[in-house]
Design a protein around this motif. Structure first.
Motif, PDB file in Angstrom:
ATOM      1  N   ASN A   1       0.831  -1.205   0.000  1.00 20.65           N
ATOM      2  CA  ASN A   1       0.000   0.000   0.000  1.00 20.65           C
ATOM      3  C   ASN A   1       0.863   1.251   0.000  1.00 20.65           C
TER       4      ASN A   1
ATOM      5  N   GLY B   1      -3.761   5.455   3.686  1.00 24.30           N
ATOM      6  CA  GLY B   1      -4.192   4.528   4.721  1.00 24.30           C
ATOM      7  C   GLY B   1      -5.660   4.168   4.615  1.00 24.30           C
TER       8      GLY B   1
ATOM      9  N   LEU C   1      -7.200   0.953   2.854  1.00 25.57           N
ATOM     10  CA  LEU C   1      -6.999  -0.392   3.394  1.00 25.57           C
ATOM     11  C   LEU C   1      -7.935  -0.704   4.558  1.00 25.57           C
TER      12      LEU C   1
ATOM     13  N   GLU D   1      -7.839  -2.588   7.467  1.00 24.48           N
ATOM     14  CA  GLU D   1      -6.746  -3.197   8.224  1.00 24.48           C
ATOM     15  C   GLU D   1      -7.147  -4.519   8.868  1.00 24.48           C
TER      16      GLU D   1
ATOM     17  N   ALA E   1       2.809  -8.039   3.711  1.00 24.53           N
ATOM     18  CA  ALA E   1       2.284  -6.703   3.386  1.00 24.53           C
ATOM     19  C   ALA E   1       3.392  -5.688   3.582  1.00 24.53           C
TER      20      ALA E   1
ATOM     21  N   LEU F   1       3.673  -1.835   3.912  1.00 19.56           N
ATOM     22  CA  LEU F   1       2.773  -0.708   4.168  1.00 19.56           C
ATOM     23  C   LEU F   1       3.572   0.580   4.376  1.00 19.56           C
ATOM     24  N   ASP F   2       3.253   1.579   3.552  1.00 20.27           N
ATOM     25  CA  ASP F   2       3.961   2.866   3.640  1.00 20.27           C
ATOM     26  C   ASP F   2       3.042   3.964   4.167  1.00 20.27           C
TER      27      ASP F   2
ATOM     28  N   PHE G   1      -0.784   4.960   6.380  1.00 21.62           N
ATOM     29  CA  PHE G   1      -1.658   4.468   7.443  1.00 21.62           C
ATOM     30  C   PHE G   1      -2.765   5.468   7.723  1.00 21.62           C
TER      31      PHE G   1
ATOM     32  N   VAL H   1       4.662  -8.235   8.098  1.00 24.05           N
ATOM     33  CA  VAL H   1       4.435  -6.847   7.686  1.00 24.05           C
ATOM     34  C   VAL H   1       5.760  -6.094   7.691  1.00 24.05           C
TER      35      VAL H   1
ATOM     36  N   ILE I   1       7.031  -2.164   7.497  1.00 23.04           N
ATOM     37  CA  ILE I   1       6.483  -0.812   7.637  1.00 23.04           C
ATOM     38  C   ILE I   1       7.529   0.231   7.235  1.00 23.04           C
TER      39      ILE I   1
END
Ligand code: GLV
Length: 314
Positions: free
Chosen positions: A223, A227, A230, A232, A247, A249-250, A252, A269, A271
């Protein structure tokens, strides 16, 4: 022309140099050096500073220091008729391609399972590595300036790429789908899902359980949009069931991500703190120069009072 920069990202020697060279004669000031009643023509920022009560009457446009403008357009301090110009920085698009490429290689080698084995001191090959790039199927959501660059870049690197946008778009090397009916065929069987959509009423929550269920078993989800794209809870379920194996994830819902958020500690995950693609000094300076030119041109839509909000990356 008075320009105020209100984002610490632009407070650097490199930005000063690029701005001086692209915009000779323009007065640049930093938000932190301005009195509350300072007048300016153009505000350059990612989001409005928390200590800004409202834009001064002198403001003619806001240049968003990012490709997505939702953080400005959803702010009640933005007057309805204020033009908002989104950043179009090719070097930022290239950084995002690099991030997506990194994720594609990670999925190819099933990096998360490699790390699990290493932590357990287990001499074991990855669970679902895909040795042939051409056999790795990537679905890119959003085919605008950034999504299109990413999709074509991944295709150029040899991955099998499909793309989806709300309105029809063609991209080199990409099997493109569009509209409501195009989403399922675009993502079905994908080993890697990369989200680069803008956030709006049509796209919020699009990364949901139904979508994850369509991906190939062992898929990775990336992603890089917003945020609020998504779900979550659905992602956590998909990760815990193993159907989605990783995943990246950039972005949120809440940034910075709170320290007690489950994703920090989830073994599947990765991050990053909303830095997949950062505006560059040169790209930003060129965009500011273009916006100033448009403000000085009476025939340009920037002075017609219509917001320059486009859906280029949908
Ligand atoms: C980053 O999130 C951007 O919109 O450029």
């Amino acid at each position: 022309m008075r320009v105020v920069l209100a984002d610490p990202l632009a407070y650097s020697e490199a930005f000063d140099t690029a701005l001086r060279s692209a915009c000779p004669g323009v007065e640049f000031r930093r938000w932190t050096d301005c009195a509350p009643d300072t007048d300016y023509d153009l505000l350059v920022t990612w989001a409005f500073p928390p200590d800004m009560a409202k834009l001064p009457a002198s403001t003619r446009a806001v240049l968003c220091l990012g490709a997505g403008t939702d953080q400005l357009t959803s702010d009640p301090r933005l007057p309805d008729d204020m033009p908002v110009v989104r950043l179009r920085d090719p070097a930022q698009a290239q950084q995002i391609l690099d991030y997506a490429m990194h994720a594609a290689f990670a999925r190819q080698q099933d990096d998360f399972s490699v790390r699990r084995s290493q932590r357990a001191r287990r001499w074991q090959r990855a669970v679902s590595e895909i040795r042939d790039r051409g056999a790795l199927s990537v679905a890119v959501l959003g085919l605008g300036m950034i999504g299109g660059h990413v999709a074509s870049g991944l295709a150029g690197a040899g991955f099998r790429v499909s793309g989806w946008s709300r309105t029809p778009r063609e991209r080199v090397g990409v099997t493109a789908f569009h509209g409501e009916g195009g989403l399922v065929p675009a993502v079905t069987g994908a080993d890697l899902l990369v989200n680069l959509l803008p956030s709006n009423q049509h796209t919020r929550g699009i990364l949901d359980g139904r979508l994850f269920g369509l991906l190939a078993p062992g898929a990775y989800v990336v992603n890089l949009g917003r945020g609020d794209h998504l779900d979550e809870t659905a992602l956590r379920q998909a990760l815990d069931s193993g159907h989605v194996a990783g995943a990246w994830l950039d972005v949120f819902l809440q940034e910075p991500l709170p320290a007690d958020h489950w994703a920090w500690a989830h073994e599947s995950v990765r991050i990053t703190p909303h830095c997949g693609g950062l505006p560059t000094p040169e790209g930003t300076a060129a965009a500011i120069a273009e916006a100033i030119k448009a403000l000085d041109d009476p025939r340009n839509p920037l002075v017609s009072g219509k917001p320059l909000l486009d859906s280029q990356n949908s």
